[in-house]
Design a protein around this motif. Structure first.
Motif, short mmCIF file in Angstrom:
data_model
loop_
_atom_site.label_atom_id
_atom_site.label_comp_id
_atom_site.label_asym_id
_atom_site.label_seq_id
_atom_site.Cartn_x
_atom_site.Cartn_y
_atom_site.Cartn_z
N VAL A 329 65.28 -5.08 51.33
CA VAL A 329 64.71 -5.00 52.67
C VAL A 329 64.63 -3.55 53.14
CG1 VAL A 329 65.07 -5.62 55.09
CG2 VAL A 329 65.46 -7.32 53.29
N GLU A 330 65.69 -2.77 52.90
CA GLU A 330 65.70 -1.38 53.35
C GLU A 330 64.55 -0.58 52.75
OE1 GLU A 330 68.16 -2.97 51.99
OE2 GLU A 330 69.66 -3.23 53.58
N GLN A 331 64.30 -0.80 51.46
CA GLN A 331 63.20 -0.10 50.79
C GLN A 331 61.86 -0.57 51.32
OE1 GLN A 331 63.57 0.01 46.50
NE2 GLN A 331 61.34 0.07 46.24
N LEU A 332 61.75 -1.86 51.58
CA LEU A 332 60.50 -2.43 52.11
C LEU A 332 60.19 -1.84 53.48
CD1 LEU A 332 58.39 -4.66 51.37
CD2 LEU A 332 59.72 -6.19 52.81
N MET A 333 61.20 -1.76 54.36
CA MET A 333 60.99 -1.22 55.70
C MET A 333 60.64 0.27 55.66
SD MET A 333 61.29 -3.70 57.86
CE MET A 333 60.48 -4.72 56.60
N ALA A 334 61.23 1.00 54.70
CA ALA A 334 60.94 2.43 54.57
C ALA A 334 59.47 2.63 54.18
CB ALA A 334 61.87 3.06 53.55
N ARG A 335 58.98 1.80 53.27
CA ARG A 335 57.57 1.92 52.87
C ARG A 335 56.63 1.52 54.00
NH1 ARG A 335 54.92 -0.41 48.99
NH2 ARG A 335 56.12 -2.34 48.79
N LEU A 336 57.05 0.51 54.76
CA LEU A 336 56.22 0.05 55.87
C LEU A 336 56.11 1.12 56.95
CD1 LEU A 336 54.68 -2.42 56.96
CD2 LEU A 336 56.79 -3.16 58.07
N LYS A 337 57.15 1.93 57.09
CA LYS A 337 57.15 2.98 58.11
C LYS A 337 56.05 4.01 57.88
CE LYS A 337 60.37 6.07 60.49
NZ LYS A 337 61.77 6.59 60.55
N THR A 338 55.70 4.23 56.62
CA THR A 338 54.68 5.23 56.29
C THR A 338 53.30 4.62 56.09
OG1 THR A 338 55.20 5.05 53.91
CG2 THR A 338 56.42 6.69 55.20
N LEU A 355 47.15 -13.01 63.74
CA LEU A 355 48.40 -12.32 64.02
C LEU A 355 48.32 -10.90 63.46
CD1 LEU A 355 51.01 -15.09 63.11
CD2 LEU A 355 50.09 -14.55 65.35
N VAL A 356 48.93 -9.96 64.16
CA VAL A 356 48.98 -8.58 63.66
C VAL A 356 50.43 -8.11 63.69
CG1 VAL A 356 46.65 -8.02 64.43
CG2 VAL A 356 48.60 -7.60 65.95
N LEU A 357 50.72 -7.14 62.84
CA LEU A 357 52.04 -6.52 62.81
C LEU A 357 51.95 -5.18 63.54
CD1 LEU A 357 54.97 -6.54 61.68
CD2 LEU A 357 54.09 -5.26 59.71
N VAL A 358 52.83 -4.99 64.54
CA VAL A 358 52.83 -3.73 65.29
C VAL A 358 54.10 -2.97 64.98
CG1 VAL A 358 51.40 -4.67 67.14
CG2 VAL A 358 53.89 -4.79 67.33
N ARG A 359 54.03 -1.66 65.19
CA ARG A 359 55.15 -0.77 64.88
C ARG A 359 55.41 0.14 66.09
NH1 ARG A 359 53.57 2.12 59.85
NH2 ARG A 359 52.11 3.19 61.22
N ARG A 360 56.69 0.36 66.39
CA ARG A 360 57.05 1.24 67.51
C ARG A 360 56.90 2.70 67.10
NH1 ARG A 360 61.53 3.84 69.58
NH2 ARG A 360 62.82 3.15 67.82
N VAL A 369 49.85 -1.95 62.70
CA VAL A 369 49.95 -1.60 61.28
C VAL A 369 48.82 -2.28 60.50
CG1 VAL A 369 51.38 -1.71 59.20
CG2 VAL A 369 52.44 -1.31 61.43
N ALA A 370 48.69 -3.60 60.68
CA ALA A 370 47.66 -4.34 59.95
C ALA A 370 47.64 -5.78 60.43
CB ALA A 370 47.92 -4.30 58.45
#
Length: 393
Positions: A329-338, A355-360, A369-370
């Motif tokens: 999960v940690e690696q997945l979230m790190a990639r999603l951040k960029t 539905l969309v995914l948003v990022r703070r 995000v997408a």
């Protein structure tokens, strides 16, 4: 080392001379990985050296070539090595080291069929292991316990021409099982009571999961972890475990080793489809050397959860490969951040809702995000959550 083409077979079903008993005699890597004794560490190092040698020969092929084996490469574990060829008549001995001969009960000549070694439990169980396609093609550590000998080893498949597995190298350690002294270990009735108590704990956790009001995925994962732990602990004494299962009207089957423990947890009459799926998920976890303590996190990280495990396990049993790897999960979230953001007006909707995914962002505002692939069920669930909050007083 090599052999004539006439000696090998690509058939997936060996001679009917090898019968397949219903009980599973091998316990795979999860048990071995828990052992911390100096002897076990030495054994594990030997197995890993054999695995490293096998892997070095593998190159980019599905299996390394049997012809690439050399006396020099085998020398570190020669005495503990058993080389077998899969022939039409069954698993045939190509080489047998001195220590393996002790496990097999004496002198074993080249060309001996495993199933022809009479009165030897290890030879019979090993021959039965290679009845299935998975048994012949899976690289795996194992533990085998019989009345007087305890054996641990690793099975490594080889190919004749790079197409399929026609050979296997087994590197095995063993020790004699000393008669138990009073107080060393619960025996007979006491051991059955210990198994019954552990199974009762599983049943209590399982009862909470199957309750109509319980829809918690984490509760299910916790119950599976409890079941996984029970299976591993019980399998360390396979004779007593089989005896206990018989008293419960259950049998441990080679192709479905986790099913009895799952039935003890969720009930004999629990949905068979779900039991089958849970068993496949636990098999996939065991294949990945996951411990019971790490099972919940593992299931949370596998794409698709239990369904994803089932798909991967079925693919592997059919000789396929993993569809997608399990990413922490940690690696997945790190990639999603960029991941680059998109503007809302750049999203083309095929349906009325999506539905969309948003990022703070750093300033506290949000960016898209997408869009997320979503079913009608997911849209309806989101709509109910949104409207229920609006209607709250």
């Amino acid at each position: 080392m090599s052999m004539n083409d006439s000696d090998i077979t690509n058939q997936k079903t060996p001679s009917s001379a090898v019968s397949a008993p219903a009980e599973d005699d091998f316990v795979f890597s999860a048990t071995i990985s828990q052992r911390q004794t100096a002897t076990a560490q030495h054994e594990r190092r030997l197995h890993l050296r054999a695995f490293d040698y096998w892997h070095a020969l593998n190159a980019d092929r599905e299996f390394p070539l049997f012809a690439d084996l050399t006396p020099e490469g085998l020398s570190p574990f020669k005495d503990n090595c058993l080389l077998l060829a899969f022939t039409e008549a069954g698993a045939s001995v190509r080489f047998c080291g001195a220590r393996v001969k002790m496990v097999l009960g004496g002198n074993v000549e080249m060309g001996t069929l495993l199933h022809s070694i009479k009165g030897n439990e290890f030879a019979a169980a090993l021959a039965d292991r290679f009845v299935s396609y998975e048994g012949r093609t899976q690289a795996a550590e194992f533990e085998f316990i019989e009345r007087s000998i305890e054996s641990r080893g690793i099975m490594l498949p080889f190919s004749a021409h790079g197409d399929g597995a026609q050979f296997v190298m087994v590197v095995v350690n063993h020790r004699e099982r000393l008669p138990e002294k009073a107080g060393d270990k619960p025996a007979g009735k006491e051991l059955a009571q210990a198994l019954a108590a552990a199974a009762s704990t599983c049943a209590e956790v399982g009862a909470a999961v199957v309750h109509p009001d319980n829809t918690s995925r984490q509760g299910l994962y916790a119950a599976l972890a409890q079941t996984f732990a029970f299976h591993i602990a019980a399998s360390r004494d396979p004779v007593s475990y089989r005896r206990y299962l018989r008293t419960e009207g259950l049998r441990q089957q080679k192709r479905a080793p986790f099913t009895p423990a799952l039935k003890l947890t969720f009930g004999k009459d629990y949905d068979k489809t779900r039991i089958t799926e849970y068993a496949a998920a636990l098999s996939f976890a065991a294949r990945n050397e996951i411990t019971p303590d790490g099972l919940v996190n593992f299931l949370n990280n596998v794409p698709g959860g239990i369904k994803g495990c089932v798909q991967n396990e079925r693919s592997l049993k059919k000789g396929g490969s993993l569809g997608r790897s399990v990413e922490p999960v940690e690696q997945l979230m790190a990639r999603l951040k960029t991941h680059p953001a998109v503007a809302l007006n750049q999203i083309n909707l095929r349906n009325d809702y999506s539905l969309v995914l948003v990022r703070r962002k750093e300033d506290g505002t949000a960016e898209v995000v997408a869009p997320v692939s979503s079913s009608e069920h997911q849209i309806v669930r989101a709509a109910r959550e949104i409207l229920s909050k609006r209607d709250e007083p």
